[in-house]
Write a protein that holds these residues in place. Structure first.
Motif, PDB file in Angstrom:
ATOM      1  N   LYS A  17      48.294  49.995  35.433  1.00 25.77           N
ATOM      2  CA  LYS A  17      48.956  48.702  35.217  1.00 25.77           C
ATOM      3  C   LYS A  17      48.896  48.360  33.740  1.00 25.77           C
ATOM      4  O   LYS A  17      47.860  48.511  33.100  1.00 25.77           O
ATOM      5  N   PHE A  18      50.007  47.883  33.196  1.00 22.96           N
ATOM      6  CA  PHE A  18      50.111  47.500  31.796  1.00 22.96           C
ATOM      7  C   PHE A  18      50.390  46.003  31.702  1.00 22.96           C
ATOM      8  O   PHE A  18      51.311  45.504  32.341  1.00 22.96           O
ATOM      9  N   GLU A  19      49.588  45.304  30.904  1.00 22.41           N
ATOM     10  CA  GLU A  19      49.821  43.885  30.635  1.00 22.41           C
ATOM     11  C   GLU A  19      49.786  43.696  29.123  1.00 22.41           C
ATOM     12  O   GLU A  19      48.793  44.018  28.480  1.00 22.41           O
ATOM     13  N   ILE A  20      50.875  43.191  28.564  1.00 21.14           N
ATOM     14  CA  ILE A  20      50.982  42.992  27.121  1.00 21.14           C
ATOM     15  C   ILE A  20      51.657  41.644  26.885  1.00 21.14           C
ATOM     16  O   ILE A  20      52.761  41.411  27.355  1.00 21.14           O
ATOM     17  N   LYS A  21      50.974  40.763  26.159  1.00 22.12           N
ATOM     18  CA  LYS A  21      51.505  39.428  25.863  1.00 22.12           C
ATOM     19  C   LYS A  21      51.447  39.184  24.363  1.00 22.12           C
ATOM     20  O   LYS A  21      50.477  39.542  23.707  1.00 22.12           O
ATOM     21  N   ARG A  22      52.464  38.548  23.833  1.00 22.79           N
ATOM     22  CA  ARG A  22      52.458  38.170  22.422  1.00 22.79           C
ATOM     23  C   ARG A  22      51.826  36.798  22.303  1.00 22.79           C
ATOM     24  O   ARG A  22      52.109  35.899  23.071  1.00 22.79           O
ATOM     25  N   GLY A  23      50.937  36.653  21.321  1.00 22.08           N
ATOM     26  CA  GLY A  23      50.277  35.384  21.051  1.00 22.08           C
ATOM     27  C   GLY A  23      50.308  35.101  19.565  1.00 22.08           C
ATOM     28  O   GLY A  23      51.041  35.743  18.809  1.00 22.08           O
ATOM     29  N   THR A  24      49.486  34.183  19.148  1.00 18.11           N
ATOM     30  CA  THR A  24      49.386  33.842  17.745  1.00 18.11           C
ATOM     31  C   THR A  24      48.455  34.825  17.044  1.00 18.11           C
ATOM     32  O   THR A  24      47.394  35.162  17.565  1.00 18.11           O
ATOM     33  N   ALA A  25      48.847  35.286  15.881  1.00 14.36           N
ATOM     34  CA  ALA A  25      47.988  36.178  15.108  1.00 14.36           C
ATOM     35  C   ALA A  25      46.773  35.403  14.608  1.00 14.36           C
ATOM     36  O   ALA A  25      46.897  34.275  14.138  1.00 14.36           O
ATOM     37  N   THR A  26      45.588  36.006  14.758  1.00  7.26           N
ATOM     38  CA  THR A  26      44.337  35.413  14.289  1.00  7.26           C
ATOM     39  C   THR A  26      43.554  36.484  13.551  1.00  7.26           C
ATOM     40  O   THR A  26      43.952  37.656  13.528  1.00  7.26           O
ATOM     41  N   ALA A  27      42.400  36.109  12.988  1.00  8.35           N
ATOM     42  CA  ALA A  27      41.552  37.098  12.318  1.00  8.35           C
ATOM     43  C   ALA A  27      41.060  38.139  13.320  1.00  8.35           C
ATOM     44  O   ALA A  27      40.885  39.299  12.983  1.00  8.35           O
ATOM     45  N   HIS A  31      47.446  41.398  14.900  1.00  5.48           N
ATOM     46  CA  HIS A  31      48.802  41.738  15.345  1.00  5.48           C
ATOM     47  C   HIS A  31      49.341  40.720  16.341  1.00  5.48           C
ATOM     48  O   HIS A  31      50.513  40.760  16.690  1.00  5.48           O
ATOM     49  N   GLY A  32      48.483  39.819  16.844  1.00  3.30           N
ATOM     50  CA  GLY A  32      48.929  38.760  17.745  1.00  3.30           C
ATOM     51  C   GLY A  32      49.212  39.206  19.167  1.00  3.30           C
ATOM     52  O   GLY A  32      49.900  38.506  19.903  1.00  3.30           O
ATOM     53  N   LEU A  33      48.679  40.341  19.587  1.00  6.89           N
ATOM     54  CA  LEU A  33      48.922  40.836  20.943  1.00  6.89           C
ATOM     55  C   LEU A  33      47.662  40.754  21.792  1.00  6.89           C
ATOM     56  O   LEU A  33      46.565  41.010  21.310  1.00  6.89           O
ATOM     57  N   ARG A  34      47.837  40.391  23.057  1.00  8.16           N
ATOM     58  CA  ARG A  34      46.780  40.499  24.063  1.00  8.16           C
ATOM     59  C   ARG A  34      47.228  41.606  25.004  1.00  8.16           C
ATOM     60  O   ARG A  34      48.382  41.620  25.447  1.00  8.16           O
ATOM     61  N   TYR A  35      46.325  42.534  25.305  1.00  8.75           N
ATOM     62  CA  TYR A  35      46.732  43.644  26.163  1.00  8.75           C
ATOM     63  C   TYR A  35      45.621  44.039  27.115  1.00  8.75           C
ATOM     64  O   TYR A  35      44.448  43.776  26.874  1.00  8.75           O
TER      65      TYR A  35
END
Length: 72
Positions: A17-27, A31-35
């Motif tokens: 299963k693949f889960e990839i969400k774009r979020g806000t870039a932080t330190a 890249h701003g991705l949650r996966y």
């Protein structure tokens, strides 16, 4: 991003299963991705997974300063 929610069926009933969400870039996530990429058995139990939810605990004694956590 095109793989978000995708499930790949493998031999003998196992699946990925693949889960990839774009979020806000932080330190921590420059890249701003949650996966999360997970392997499941035929009954749906999670066997193994890779994600950027938290860092690996530092090696060494309790007086060693831990490195700053970040993804990649």
């Amino acid at each position: 991003m095109a793989f978000d929610g995708r499930i790949h069926h493998l031999e003998q009933g196992y699946w990925l299963k693949f889960e990839i969400k774009r979020g806000t870039a932080t330190a921590e996530r420059p890249h701003g991705l949650r996966y999360a990429f997970t392997l499941h058995d035929p009954e749906g139990r999670r066997l193994m997974g890779f994600d950027n939810a938290h860092g690996v605990p530092p090696q060494g004694g309790r007086y060693r300063k831990p490195p700053r956590e970040h993804d990649h």
